[in-house]
Design a protein around this motif. Sequence first.
Motif, short mmCIF file in Angstrom:
data_model
loop_
_atom_site.label_atom_id
_atom_site.label_comp_id
_atom_site.label_asym_id
_atom_site.label_seq_id
_atom_site.Cartn_x
_atom_site.Cartn_y
_atom_site.Cartn_z
N SER A 185 -5.61 3.74 0.98
CA SER A 185 -5.45 2.30 0.70
C SER A 185 -5.05 2.04 -0.75
CB SER A 185 -6.74 1.54 1.03
OG SER A 185 -7.06 1.67 2.38
N THR A 186 -4.28 2.96 -1.32
CA THR A 186 -3.82 2.83 -2.70
C THR A 186 -2.62 1.89 -2.77
OG1 THR A 186 -4.57 5.08 -3.16
CG2 THR A 186 -2.99 4.12 -4.70
N ASP A 218 -9.50 0.42 -3.05
CA ASP A 218 -8.95 1.53 -2.28
C ASP A 218 -10.05 2.07 -1.38
OD1 ASP A 218 -10.59 3.15 -3.88
OD2 ASP A 218 -8.92 4.04 -5.00
N ILE A 250 0.87 -1.18 0.00
CA ILE A 250 0.00 0.00 0.00
C ILE A 250 0.90 1.23 0.00
CG2 ILE A 250 -1.69 1.32 1.31
CD1 ILE A 250 -2.86 -1.35 2.23
N HIS A 258 -2.91 -0.07 -8.13
CA HIS A 258 -3.81 1.07 -8.39
C HIS A 258 -3.07 2.18 -9.13
CE1 HIS A 258 -6.19 -0.39 -4.73
NE2 HIS A 258 -7.03 -0.46 -5.73
#
Length: 131
Positions: free
Chosen positions: A96-97, A126, A90, A101
């Motif tokens: 929460s990327t 995310d 992360i 992502h």
Amino acid sequence: LLAEPTFACKAMLPNHILDTVTGTTLLHVAAKQNMLELIIALFNSGAEVNAKNASGLLPLAVALAAHNDCACTLLAEPTFACKAMHPNHIIDPTTSTTLLHVAVKHNMPEFTTALVKLGAEVNVQDSSGRT
């Protein structure tokens, strides 16, 4: 000429800190500038791929911030990745990327593929519910 991999590795130690304020190593610079041959030469010379700069960023995170698909892909190779970030790492705990992502968001197809091959979970959401 002095930035060529053969000169750079002989000119200084592979883990030499170029800037004591930012904690930037030659590997951070190579990752940011997408200098693939230098990344390989530094790794082969014993550079620490998990060396953090003063901001706590690994070379992979620096390459990611610069949207350098090739450098990210190289640094995500199993040879490097076992010492660097986990494919489900992360990047931003507040959102929460994950690495995946960011790779998808910035249209980094080679890095996206490498992360998936390394086991990145494609359905992780995310904080906004995006996968």
